[in-house]
Design a protein around this motif. Structure first.
Motif, PDB file in Angstrom:
ATOM      1  N   ALA A  77       1.417  -1.156   0.153  1.00 60.65           N
ATOM      2  CA  ALA A  77      -0.035   0.033  -0.106  1.00 60.65           C
ATOM      3  C   ALA A  77       0.543   1.007   0.182  1.00 60.65           C
ATOM      4  N   GLU A  78       0.614   1.942  -0.292  1.00 62.72           N
ATOM      5  CA  GLU A  78       0.924   3.507  -0.529  1.00 62.72           C
ATOM      6  C   GLU A  78       1.882   3.488   1.187  1.00 62.72           C
ATOM      7  N   GLN A  79       1.125   3.470   2.187  1.00 60.16           N
ATOM      8  CA  GLN A  79       1.334   4.080   3.557  1.00 60.16           C
ATOM      9  C   GLN A  79       2.897   3.349   3.947  1.00 60.16           C
ATOM     10  N   ALA A  80       3.079   1.148   3.184  1.00 59.02           N
ATOM     11  CA  ALA A  80       3.418   0.541   3.483  1.00 59.02           C
ATOM     12  C   ALA A  80       4.910   1.288   2.805  1.00 59.02           C
ATOM     13  N   LEU A  81       4.844   1.993   0.773  1.00 62.24           N
ATOM     14  CA  LEU A  81       5.701   1.815   0.367  1.00 62.24           C
ATOM     15  C   LEU A  81       6.615   3.182   0.897  1.00 62.24           C
ATOM     16  N   ASP A  82       5.597   3.893   1.072  1.00 64.73           N
ATOM     17  CA  ASP A  82       6.496   5.191   2.143  1.00 64.73           C
ATOM     18  C   ASP A  82       7.164   5.428   2.995  1.00 64.73           C
ATOM     19  N   ASN A  83       6.853   4.685   4.280  1.00 60.00           N
ATOM     20  CA  ASN A  83       7.464   3.848   4.749  1.00 60.00           C
ATOM     21  C   ASN A  83       9.099   3.220   5.065  1.00 60.00           C
ATOM     22  N   HIS A  84       8.659   1.893   3.627  1.00 60.07           N
ATOM     23  CA  HIS A  84      10.318   1.209   3.544  1.00 60.07           C
ATOM     24  C   HIS A  84      11.181   2.628   2.790  1.00 60.07           C
ATOM     25  N   LEU A  85      10.549   3.717   2.015  1.00 57.33           N
ATOM     26  CA  LEU A  85      11.884   4.326   1.701  1.00 57.33           C
ATOM     27  C   LEU A  85      11.656   5.248   2.311  1.00 57.33           C
ATOM     28  N   ARG A  86      10.759   5.210   3.579  1.00 54.69           N
ATOM     29  CA  ARG A  86      11.221   6.647   5.101  1.00 54.69           C
ATOM     30  C   ARG A  86      12.782   6.201   5.800  1.00 54.69           C
ATOM     31  N   ARG A  87      12.652   4.126   6.217  1.00 54.03           N
ATOM     32  CA  ARG A  87      13.453   4.007   6.359  1.00 54.03           C
ATOM     33  C   ARG A  87      14.817   2.963   6.258  1.00 54.03           C
ATOM     34  N   THR A  88      14.472   3.280   4.542  1.00 55.32           N
ATOM     35  CA  THR A  88      15.798   2.756   3.511  1.00 55.32           C
ATOM     36  C   THR A  88      16.409   4.409   4.058  1.00 55.32           C
ATOM     37  N   ALA A  89      15.708   5.367   3.672  1.00 51.52           N
ATOM     38  CA  ALA A  89      16.492   6.488   3.518  1.00 51.52           C
ATOM     39  C   ALA A  89      17.405   6.700   4.743  1.00 51.52           C
ATOM     40  N   GLU A  90      17.206   6.642   5.756  1.00 49.99           N
ATOM     41  CA  GLU A  90      17.483   6.570   7.537  1.00 49.99           C
ATOM     42  C   GLU A  90      18.639   5.318   7.517  1.00 49.99           C
ATOM     43  N   LEU A  91      18.375   3.895   7.496  1.00 55.15           N
ATOM     44  CA  LEU A  91      19.511   3.401   7.565  1.00 55.15           C
ATOM     45  C   LEU A  91      20.530   3.504   6.514  1.00 55.15           C
ATOM     46  N   GLU A  92      20.281   3.673   5.652  1.00 52.71           N
ATOM     47  CA  GLU A  92      21.359   4.279   4.105  1.00 52.71           C
ATOM     48  C   GLU A  92      22.112   5.496   4.572  1.00 52.71           C
ATOM     49  N   THR A  93      21.692   6.452   5.124  1.00 51.51           N
ATOM     50  CA  THR A  93      22.372   7.469   5.390  1.00 51.51           C
ATOM     51  C   THR A  93      23.017   7.214   6.885  1.00 51.51           C
ATOM     52  N   GLU A  94      22.302   6.683   7.606  1.00 54.03           N
ATOM     53  CA  GLU A  94      23.483   6.196   8.849  1.00 54.03           C
ATOM     54  C   GLU A  94      24.603   5.488   8.678  1.00 54.03           C
ATOM     55  N   TYR A  95      24.235   4.069   7.604  1.00 56.54           N
ATOM     56  CA  TYR A  95      25.882   3.538   7.503  1.00 56.54           C
ATOM     57  C   TYR A  95      26.848   4.423   6.555  1.00 56.54           C
TER      58      TYR A  95
END
Length: 99
Positions: free
Chosen positions: A41-59
């Motif tokens: 769902a759109e919310q799931a995709l939005d959450n996935h994108l946000r979380r990926t960006a957070e984790l990749e930025t930290e890495y």
């Protein structure tokens, strides 16, 4: 997990994750990316994108001098011809050039 950081909206603050936990979370997100893109769902995709960006930025913040594979570099004037000649198998064929 051995961290004690409070969760963000979805997941633990990446700064509070150990290196092992951070990599585990990144692997999980990358493993589920296509299914989320295709069927989430759109919310799931939005959450996935946000979380990926957070984790990749930290890495990237933790590993600014990470080892770069010279075979993964491509200059602005490189059309990929040299890389095409070095391919190892059919899994590397890439997108079709047939219109």
């Amino acid at each position: 997990m051995t961290h004690t950081e409070p969760p963000t909206e979805i997941g633990i603050d990446p700064a509070g994750l150990s290196d092992d936990d951070l990599l585990r979370e990144l692997r999980s997100l990358h493993r589920t990316r296509l299914d989320t893109l295709r069927h989430g769902a759109e919310q799931a995709l939005d959450n996935h994108l946000r979380r990926t960006a957070e984790l990749e930025t930290e890495y990237l913040a933790r590993h600014p001098g990470r080892e770069i594979d010279p075979n993964r570099l491509r200059g602005a004037d490189d059309d990929g011809a040299d890389r095409e000649a070095q391919r190892l198998g059919p899994w590397d064929a890439g997108p079709s050039r047939h219109g």
